[in-house]
Write a protein that holds these residues in place. Structure first.
Motif, mmCIF file in Angstrom:
data_model
loop_
_atom_site.group_PDB
_atom_site.id
_atom_site.type_symbol
_atom_site.label_atom_id
_atom_site.label_comp_id
_atom_site.label_asym_id
_atom_site.label_seq_id
_atom_site.Cartn_x
_atom_site.Cartn_y
_atom_site.Cartn_z
ATOM 1 N N LEU A 291 -2.401 10.856 -6.823
ATOM 2 C CA LEU A 291 -2.378 10.697 -8.286
ATOM 3 C C LEU A 291 -2.451 9.220 -8.663
ATOM 4 N N HIS A 292 -1.649 8.401 -7.957
ATOM 5 C CA HIS A 292 -1.629 6.968 -8.232
ATOM 6 C C HIS A 292 -2.996 6.356 -7.968
ATOM 7 N N ALA A 293 -3.594 6.738 -6.831
ATOM 8 C CA ALA A 293 -4.892 6.165 -6.472
ATOM 9 C C ALA A 293 -5.950 6.542 -7.493
ATOM 10 N N GLY B 289 -7.212 3.585 -9.243
ATOM 11 C CA GLY B 289 -8.389 3.271 -8.446
ATOM 12 C C GLY B 289 -8.082 2.630 -7.115
ATOM 13 N N THR B 290 -6.811 2.424 -6.835
ATOM 14 C CA THR B 290 -6.439 1.781 -5.577
ATOM 15 C C THR B 290 -5.061 2.261 -5.147
ATOM 16 N N LEU B 291 -4.761 2.059 -3.874
ATOM 17 C CA LEU B 291 -3.440 2.449 -3.380
ATOM 18 C C LEU B 291 -2.441 1.303 -3.469
ATOM 19 N N GLU B 292 -2.956 0.115 -3.765
ATOM 20 C CA GLU B 292 -2.065 -1.044 -3.824
ATOM 21 C C GLU B 292 -1.167 -0.958 -5.054
ATOM 22 N N CYS B 293 0.062 -1.383 -4.846
ATOM 23 C CA CYS B 293 1.002 -1.403 -5.963
ATOM 24 C C CYS B 293 1.315 -2.848 -6.282
ATOM 25 N N GLU B 294 1.184 -3.220 -7.530
ATOM 26 C CA GLU B 294 1.501 -4.600 -7.859
ATOM 27 C C GLU B 294 2.968 -4.725 -8.201
ATOM 28 N N ALA B 295 3.557 -5.823 -7.767
ATOM 29 C CA ALA B 295 4.972 -6.035 -8.046
ATOM 30 C C ALA B 295 5.139 -6.377 -9.523
ATOM 31 N N ARG C 292 -9.467 12.629 0.493
ATOM 32 C CA ARG C 292 -9.596 12.826 -0.947
ATOM 33 C C ARG C 292 -9.304 11.582 -1.764
ATOM 34 N N LEU C 293 -9.079 10.473 -1.084
ATOM 35 C CA LEU C 293 -8.801 9.249 -1.834
ATOM 36 C C LEU C 293 -10.094 8.680 -2.397
ATOM 37 N N PRO C 294 -10.021 7.930 -3.493
ATOM 38 C CA PRO C 294 -11.210 7.230 -3.982
ATOM 39 C C PRO C 294 -11.707 6.254 -2.930
ATOM 40 N N GLU C 295 -13.015 6.035 -2.935
ATOM 41 C CA GLU C 295 -13.645 5.193 -1.909
ATOM 42 C C GLU C 295 -12.973 3.828 -1.800
ATOM 43 N N LYS C 296 -12.650 3.263 -2.971
ATOM 44 C CA LYS C 296 -12.105 1.902 -2.997
ATOM 45 C C LYS C 296 -10.707 1.841 -2.379
ATOM 46 N N ALA C 297 -9.960 2.928 -2.562
ATOM 47 C CA ALA C 297 -8.580 2.923 -2.085
ATOM 48 C C ALA C 297 -8.497 3.009 -0.573
ATOM 49 N N ARG C 298 -9.575 3.506 0.075
ATOM 50 C CA ARG C 298 -9.531 3.641 1.525
ATOM 51 C C ARG C 298 -9.720 2.310 2.222
ATOM 52 N N GLU C 299 -10.242 1.327 1.471
ATOM 53 C CA GLU C 299 -10.588 0.072 2.117
ATOM 54 C C GLU C 299 -9.379 -0.653 2.643
ATOM 55 N N ASN D 262 0.843 -1.186 0.000
ATOM 56 C CA ASN D 262 0.000 0.000 0.000
ATOM 57 C C ASN D 262 0.886 1.247 0.000
ATOM 58 N N VAL D 263 0.643 2.144 -0.940
ATOM 59 C CA VAL D 263 1.510 3.310 -1.086
ATOM 60 C C VAL D 263 1.453 4.198 0.153
#
Lengths: 253, 122, 84
Positions: free
Chosen positions: B101-103, B107-113, C73-80, B27-28
């Motif tokens: 910006l990445h999120a 659409g997510t904060l996860e970064c894939e390897a 300010r994060l997208p809803e999905k990213a907060r999960e 997670n970033v």
């Protein structure tokens, strides 16, 4: 496997550092506490011979700020502080550029959530309090702990509070003007030190008596400049992050 | 083993925990938090190098007067850490902006390897 | 004096462990603030008053505020909570 590796590698690195610190001669030297360098700075004896007596009311010192850390940050290591303020400026500007970039021209502002009654009613008074305390901390930076950075952060906190209470952002142009002017003033004071004394940002003019409020006037001036700059900078940072458009309405570029 | 060593171990373990957080998660935002932890650990360690039992606050107050060595906490690491804390805020702000910006683009904060790297690690 | 220093080290390390292990992002952000505040108290006890004040205001207060602002300010999905 990955998780185990993730736990083992930091453990190994930290263990190695701890081993070298606690067993060898390095550790002894590191944890001796006092250093000759620190003592030289504490006695204000970097550019000249140490004074006979160091205490309240001492005159003719290199830097008459009673707070030794302030004397180091703004006088001996003043150039480093200029770099620090520059880094802060660059980071905040970079954040603004990354988040807004070209989009600013479209004039699409973040949706304003109405602030609660408690916030609107209390904000001016709390702002007044933060304003007074912030300036007190900035102006006493040479005598007491604190100074331009925490004081400026308090001022920024007050500005942010006022911003979120009134719902509309304070003028960005004014903040940028304050940033630019205080940065310019910092460099100007530095050049004045170069002209009237031997080095960039050196304390010029009469230093005054140590411990008095009007001691080390250049240090007071520099901390005031830093306080204003930091407050503008941090308000800008929070404004940037708070005004990002609502992600639900955002189309993926 | 004395107080200095125990605080030093705490600071070093803060650094290590931050390193672990940086290494284990994807997670970033957690990476940024982990870097913040490492930074705090280093700051504590630096201030500690200037400390010794009985060190006084490096401010000249009313009752202070000396002509010999000064019984202060070493002020040089303190000044360095002062700079470091403020710069830490700036870099955190920049990192958070990039994380947002990445999120937004993923659409997510996860970064894939990277697949190849993942293969090596597995 | 000694035991105060050691007492402050406990929330420092425990909070740091909690930051990297807790699942909820918002909790992790708040715990980071707790770690920063413990560090500020530690600086205070060690006698570095300037650093203590700066850490409390900038490191604990403003950094947490910046984190919270950007979390909002994060997208809803990213907060999960992440499931890895």
């Amino acid at each position: 496997m990955t998780r185990l590796l993730a736990a083992l590698v930091p453990l190994g690195i930290v263990g190695m550092i701890a081993f070298f610190l606690f067993t060898g001669e390095t550790g002894d030297r590191m944890f001796r506490g006092r250093s000759e360098l620190g003592d030289t700075f504490s006695r204000r004896a970097v550019r000249s011979d140490p004074p006979n007596r160091l205490g309240p009311g001492s005159r003719g010192l290199e830097n008459a700020a009673a707070n030794t850390v302030t004397a180091i940050v703004l006088d001996y290591r003043g150039f480093d502080t200029l770099g620090e303020v520059t880094v802060l400026f660059a980071a905040v500007a970079g954040a603004g550029l990354a988040l807004f970039g070209r989009r600013r021209r479209r004039g699409k502002a973040a949706p304003v959530t109405p602030s609660s009654l408690i916030l609107t009613a209390a904000a001016p008074w709390v702002f007044l309090f933060l304003f007074v305390v912030g300036f007190a901390i900035v102006l006493h930076g040479h005598l007491t702990p604190g100074g331009g950075f925490p004081g400026g952060a308090l001022l920024a906190a007050g500005l942010v509070l006022l911003m979120s209470a009134s719902g509309h952002e304070s003028s960005a142009r004014r903040l940028h003007l304050l940033e630019g002017l205080s940065g310019f003033a910092f460099v100007a004071v530095g050049v004045a030190g170069l002209v009237w004394r031997d080095s960039f940002l050196a304390h010029f003019g009469d230093a005054g008596a140590l411990g008095a409020f009007w001691s080390a006037p250049v240090t007071i001036l520099l901390y005031l400049i830093i306080g204003l700059k930091v407050s503008a900078e941090l308000t800008n940072a929070v404004r940037t992050l708070a005004n990002v458009e609502d992600p639900t309405t955002e189309e993926v570029p | 083993m004395n107080v200095v060593h125990l605080v030093a171990i705490s600071a070093l373990s803060l650094f290590g925990i931050g390193l672990y957080g940086l290494w284990s998660g994807r997670n970033v935002l957690r990476w940024i938090l982990a870097v913040g932890l490492m930074e705090t650990g280093i700051n504590v360690f630096l201030v500690l190098t200037g400390w010794y039992p009985g060190a006084r606050v490096p401010i000249i107050t009313e009752s202070f007067s000396t002509s010999g060595p000064v019984p202060f906490l070493d002020p040089v690491p303190s000044a360095l850490v002062l700079t470091s804390i403020v710069i830490g805020l700036g870099t955190t702000t920049l990192a958070l902006a990039l994380a947002i910006l990445h999120a937004r683009s993923h659409g997510t904060l996860e970064c894939e390897a990277d697949p190849e790297t993942a293969e090596v690690l597995e | 004096m000694t035991w105060i220093i050691l007492l402050v080290c406990i929330p420092l390390v425990v909070g740091a462990v909690a930051v990297v292990t807790v699942r909820d992002l918002l909790s992790a952000i708040i715990l980071e603030g707790v770690v920063s505040l413990s560090a500020a108290v530690l600086f205070l006890v060690l006698g570095a008053l300037d650093v203590a004040i700066t850490q409390a205001v900038v490191g604990c207060g403003l950094t947490t505020a910046v984190f919270l602002y950007s979390w909002r300010r994060l997208p809803e999905k990213a907060r999960e909570v992440s499931h890895d």
